[in-house]
Design an enzyme around this catalytic site. Structure first.
Site, mmCIF file in Angstrom:
data_model
loop_
_atom_site.group_PDB
_atom_site.id
_atom_site.type_symbol
_atom_site.label_atom_id
_atom_site.label_comp_id
_atom_site.label_asym_id
_atom_site.label_seq_id
_atom_site.Cartn_x
_atom_site.Cartn_y
_atom_site.Cartn_z
ATOM 1 N N SER A 10 -27.942 -41.696 14.223
ATOM 2 C CA SER A 10 -27.216 -42.110 15.752
ATOM 3 C C SER A 10 -28.877 -42.104 16.404
ATOM 4 C CB SER A 10 -27.082 -40.800 16.050
ATOM 5 O OG SER A 10 -27.014 -41.341 17.996
ATOM 6 N N HIS A 35 -25.767 -45.730 13.431
ATOM 7 C CA HIS A 35 -24.404 -45.087 14.892
ATOM 8 C C HIS A 35 -25.140 -45.682 15.764
ATOM 9 C CE1 HIS A 35 -20.923 -42.911 15.648
ATOM 10 N NE2 HIS A 35 -21.842 -42.607 17.041
ATOM 11 N N ASP A 37 -24.267 -45.808 19.848
ATOM 12 C CA ASP A 37 -23.442 -45.494 20.555
ATOM 13 C C ASP A 37 -23.665 -45.378 21.881
ATOM 14 O OD1 ASP A 37 -22.308 -42.696 19.540
ATOM 15 O OD2 ASP A 37 -24.291 -41.844 19.417
ATOM 16 N N MET A 39 -21.995 -46.005 26.059
ATOM 17 C CA MET A 39 -21.783 -45.620 27.282
ATOM 18 C C MET A 39 -22.054 -45.948 28.020
ATOM 19 S SD MET A 39 -23.871 -41.374 26.229
ATOM 20 C CE MET A 39 -24.175 -41.052 24.353
ATOM 21 N N HIS A 68 -20.122 -47.083 18.559
ATOM 22 C CA HIS A 68 -18.896 -46.001 19.078
ATOM 23 C C HIS A 68 -18.714 -46.564 19.917
ATOM 24 C CE1 HIS A 68 -18.737 -41.015 19.882
ATOM 25 N NE2 HIS A 68 -17.152 -42.145 20.305
ATOM 26 N N MET A 70 -18.016 -45.466 24.190
ATOM 27 C CA MET A 70 -17.719 -44.432 24.417
ATOM 28 C C MET A 70 -17.330 -45.300 26.369
ATOM 29 S SD MET A 70 -19.819 -41.730 23.468
ATOM 30 C CE MET A 70 -20.537 -42.399 22.566
ATOM 31 N N MET A 139 -14.113 -35.702 18.047
ATOM 32 C CA MET A 139 -15.740 -35.538 18.221
ATOM 33 C C MET A 139 -15.815 -34.047 17.985
ATOM 34 S SD MET A 139 -17.400 -38.139 19.041
ATOM 35 C CE MET A 139 -18.672 -37.408 20.109
ATOM 36 N N PHE A 145 -23.564 -36.953 24.961
ATOM 37 C CA PHE A 145 -25.092 -36.266 25.011
ATOM 38 C C PHE A 145 -25.546 -36.131 23.938
ATOM 39 C CE2 PHE A 145 -23.779 -34.774 29.573
ATOM 40 C CZ PHE A 145 -23.936 -35.900 30.304
ATOM 41 N N GLY A 146 -26.811 -36.757 23.293
ATOM 42 C CA GLY A 146 -27.362 -35.784 22.059
ATOM 43 C C GLY A 146 -27.827 -34.920 22.131
ATOM 44 N N ASP A 177 -19.038 -36.551 14.211
ATOM 45 C CA ASP A 177 -20.340 -36.738 15.204
ATOM 46 C C ASP A 177 -20.426 -35.680 16.287
ATOM 47 O OD1 ASP A 177 -22.093 -37.892 16.972
ATOM 48 O OD2 ASP A 177 -20.540 -40.120 17.451
HETATM 49 C C1 DX5 Z 1 -22.428 -38.349 21.493
HETATM 50 C C2 DX5 Z 1 -23.000 -39.498 20.508
HETATM 51 C C3 DX5 Z 1 -22.861 -38.867 19.303
HETATM 52 C C4 DX5 Z 1 -25.393 -38.554 19.994
HETATM 53 C C5 DX5 Z 1 -24.301 -37.219 18.623
HETATM 54 O O1 DX5 Z 1 -21.776 -38.815 22.112
HETATM 55 O O2 DX5 Z 1 -21.362 -39.543 20.353
HETATM 56 O O3 DX5 Z 1 -23.724 -40.052 18.036
HETATM 57 O O4 DX5 Z 1 -25.778 -39.542 19.413
HETATM 58 O O5 DX5 Z 1 -25.980 -36.466 18.362
HETATM 59 P P1 DX5 Z 1 -26.759 -35.249 18.092
HETATM 60 O O6 DX5 Z 1 -26.603 -35.457 16.059
HETATM 61 O O7 DX5 Z 1 -27.404 -34.491 18.503
HETATM 62 O O8 DX5 Z 1 -25.773 -34.435 18.152
HETATM 63 ZN ZN ZN Z 2 -21.288 -41.044 19.022
#
Ligand code: DX5
Ligand code: ZN
Length: 220
Positions: A10, A35, A37, A39, A68, A70, A139, A145-146, A177
């Site tokens: 990601s 990936h 993301d 948002m 992805h 969101m 999920m 958030f990562g 994910d």
């Molecule tokens: C979270 C995202 C993920 C995120 C994962 O909402 O959809 O794809 O980047 O990050 P990690 O692997 O750090 O949990």
């Molecule tokens: Zn994601």
């Protein structure tokens, strides 16, 4: 059953000053998916990136782009993400007015269609959609958030979805994910996930080495 496995780093966790270099590093490690993301600050609290960045990433790599979304009412943007070069588009079940119709719209663009569910959404809600899906994403963190930890209660959904898919002889990928790291990856794969997203576990530290290590575990 032998199924293809993919690591999908990601880029939310990447260093955007050197995004191209970091994508090159995961390519060199043998990764075949990225990936992406998106948002919108409404479906999830944060904002990330959208069309212009996808356009640049598409121009810079041949890897499979696993988008992805969101975002609320993702139907509004399916055609645009498809035309910018997404290979797969995953929509949140909770965000679509009519998930089945949204999935059909992705397929009508010639792209692979995925449905993601948040931690509070039960897998039963998407069971009937499985025959038309290319990918399902339960999920393992609250999206947005990562760098979060896996919510252990979400892991049972991975096993359940894999069981339903296999029993029905479907070819749908099961993606995980959120919170995946070298120390929990094998357990997640054992539950039947075959597409693994990893953000911080890839982009914190030595990107190529991290990707190689995760790929080694994924491929067993
Ligand atoms: C979270 C995202 C993920 C995120 C994962 O909402 O959809 O794809 O980047 O990050 P990690 O692997 O750090 O949990
Ligand atoms: Zn994601």
């Amino acid at each position: 059953m032998q199924r293809e496995k993919h690591l999908s780093p990601s880029i939310l966790a990447a260093d955007f000053m050197i995004l191209g270099e970091q994508i090159r590093a995961v390519e060199e490690a043998g990764v075949d998916w990225i990936h992406y993301d998106v948002m919108d600050g409404t479906f999830v609290p944060a904002l990330s990136f959208g069309m212009p960045v996808l356009k640049s990433v598409r121009a810079g790599t041949k890897l499979y782009l696993d988008v992805h979304l969101m975002i609320e009412k993702p139907e509004r943007y399916i055609e645009e993400f498809a035309s910018l070069g997404a290979d797969g588009i995953t929509l949140h079940y909770e965000a679509c007015a009519d998930p089945e119709r949204a999935v059909r719209a992705v397929k009508a663009c010639g792209k692979r269609a995925g449905i993601a569910i948040k931690p509070a959404t039960k897998p039963e809600e998407v069971r009937d959609l499985l025959p038309m899906l290319d990918l399902v994403l339960p999920m393992t963190v609250e999206p947005g958030f990562g760098g979060q930890e896996v919510l252990p209660e979400c892991l049972d959904k991975v096993s359940t979805l894999r069981k339903w898919i296999d029993e029905a002889g479907l070819s749908c990928d099961v993606e995980v994910d959120g919170g995946v790291r070298a120390d929990n990856l094998a357990g997640i794969v054992a539950r039947g996930a075959n597409v693994i997203v990893a953000g911080s576990a890839v982009f914190r530290g030595n990107v190529r080495q991290n990707a190689e290590q995760l790929l080694g575990i994924l491929r067993g």
